[in-house]
Design an enzyme around this catalytic site. Sequence first.
Site, mmCIF file in Angstrom:
data_model
loop_
_atom_site.group_PDB
_atom_site.id
_atom_site.type_symbol
_atom_site.label_atom_id
_atom_site.label_comp_id
_atom_site.label_asym_id
_atom_site.label_seq_id
_atom_site.Cartn_x
_atom_site.Cartn_y
_atom_site.Cartn_z
ATOM 1 N N PRO A 10 6.260 7.907 0.037
ATOM 2 C CA PRO A 10 5.041 8.693 0.168
ATOM 3 C C PRO A 10 3.784 7.966 -0.321
ATOM 4 O O PRO A 10 3.807 7.276 -1.330
ATOM 5 C CB PRO A 10 5.305 9.938 -0.676
ATOM 6 C CG PRO A 10 6.407 9.574 -1.589
ATOM 7 C CD PRO A 10 7.219 8.545 -0.868
ATOM 8 N N ASN A 11 2.749 8.153 0.454
ATOM 9 C CA ASN A 11 1.396 7.657 0.189
ATOM 10 C C ASN A 11 1.244 6.152 0.340
ATOM 11 O O ASN A 11 0.132 5.637 0.214
ATOM 12 C CB ASN A 11 0.889 8.116 -1.187
ATOM 13 C CG ASN A 11 0.814 9.625 -1.258
ATOM 14 O OD1 ASN A 11 0.236 10.255 -0.388
ATOM 15 N ND2 ASN A 11 1.437 10.198 -2.274
ATOM 16 N N ARG A 18 -6.055 3.758 -0.885
ATOM 17 C CA ARG A 18 -5.695 4.533 -2.077
ATOM 18 C C ARG A 18 -5.785 3.662 -3.330
ATOM 19 O O ARG A 18 -5.093 2.647 -3.434
ATOM 20 C CB ARG A 18 -4.264 5.052 -1.916
ATOM 21 C CG ARG A 18 -3.723 5.747 -3.124
ATOM 22 C CD ARG A 18 -2.257 6.098 -2.927
ATOM 23 N NE ARG A 18 -1.718 6.622 -4.158
ATOM 24 C CZ ARG A 18 -0.474 6.463 -4.556
ATOM 25 N NH1 ARG A 18 0.372 5.792 -3.796
ATOM 26 N NH2 ARG A 18 -0.057 6.959 -5.684
ATOM 27 N N TYR A 23 -3.492 -0.687 -6.368
ATOM 28 C CA TYR A 23 -2.645 -1.088 -5.253
ATOM 29 C C TYR A 23 -3.224 -2.197 -4.383
ATOM 30 O O TYR A 23 -2.565 -2.641 -3.445
ATOM 31 C CB TYR A 23 -2.321 0.131 -4.382
ATOM 32 C CG TYR A 23 -1.579 1.202 -5.144
ATOM 33 C CD1 TYR A 23 -0.247 1.034 -5.480
ATOM 34 C CD2 TYR A 23 -2.214 2.372 -5.540
ATOM 35 C CE1 TYR A 23 0.453 2.001 -6.187
ATOM 36 C CE2 TYR A 23 -1.529 3.347 -6.253
ATOM 37 C CZ TYR A 23 -0.207 3.157 -6.570
ATOM 38 O OH TYR A 23 0.472 4.112 -7.275
ATOM 39 N N ASN A 74 10.528 0.922 -1.735
ATOM 40 C CA ASN A 74 9.471 1.420 -2.615
ATOM 41 C C ASN A 74 9.416 2.910 -2.346
ATOM 42 O O ASN A 74 8.823 3.359 -1.373
ATOM 43 C CB ASN A 74 8.130 0.748 -2.315
ATOM 44 C CG ASN A 74 7.056 1.162 -3.301
ATOM 45 O OD1 ASN A 74 7.155 2.202 -3.937
ATOM 46 N ND2 ASN A 74 6.022 0.354 -3.414
ATOM 47 N N ALA A 77 6.403 7.954 -5.470
ATOM 48 C CA ALA A 77 6.604 8.975 -6.500
ATOM 49 C C ALA A 77 8.017 9.549 -6.507
ATOM 50 O O ALA A 77 8.474 10.055 -7.536
ATOM 51 C CB ALA A 77 5.578 10.101 -6.325
ATOM 52 N N GLU A 98 14.831 -1.947 -5.685
ATOM 53 C CA GLU A 98 13.702 -1.052 -5.944
ATOM 54 C C GLU A 98 12.461 -1.895 -6.201
ATOM 55 O O GLU A 98 12.502 -2.845 -6.981
ATOM 56 C CB GLU A 98 14.026 -0.191 -7.164
ATOM 57 C CG GLU A 98 12.909 0.722 -7.603
ATOM 58 C CD GLU A 98 13.250 1.490 -8.878
ATOM 59 O OE1 GLU A 98 12.309 1.991 -9.507
ATOM 60 O OE2 GLU A 98 14.448 1.576 -9.257
ATOM 61 N N HIS A 100 8.062 -1.876 -6.814
ATOM 62 C CA HIS A 100 6.796 -1.199 -7.096
ATOM 63 C C HIS A 100 5.687 -2.237 -7.104
ATOM 64 O O HIS A 100 5.867 -3.333 -7.643
ATOM 65 C CB HIS A 100 6.832 -0.471 -8.434
ATOM 66 C CG HIS A 100 7.908 0.558 -8.484
ATOM 67 N ND1 HIS A 100 7.780 1.788 -7.860
ATOM 68 C CD2 HIS A 100 9.141 0.534 -9.027
ATOM 69 C CE1 HIS A 100 8.896 2.467 -8.037
ATOM 70 N NE2 HIS A 100 9.746 1.731 -8.735
#
Length: 143
Positions: A10-11, A18, A23, A74, A77, A98, A100
Amino acid sequence: MRKIQIINGPNLNMLGVREPGIYGHSSFEAYLPKLQKLFPDVELCYYQSNIEGELINKMQEVGFSADCAGIVLNAGAYTHTSIALLDCIRSLHCPVVEVHISNVHQREEYRHKSMISAGCKGVICGFGLRSYELAVRGLLDND
């Protein structure tokens, strides 16, 4: 040719727009060709969804395939909330890394806990979009 599936949650469709201080200023779509150039012998597939069930569906679709060398995930949230993603990851035949973009441990305390890490081969965070490159390298080095 080995295949690696990149999945953004999400996002992450809002990268470049954003919170650019966290980011960066590049969209993932703008970054992907650069990543593909680094790995010309790997088929990098990309998928993004804001919906948890669709992320699970995509992981199940590719995660049992013999030609999938791994998944770079990724989960956004959902990382901090989704036992369903963890259950899915644990069921797959291929490894999951994973990822980020930011260092989640330098951010809000609720971002310090990952619900999915326990099912993943490894975790990479804090290197901006380069985190994806490091994850792909990790999957290929352990292939």
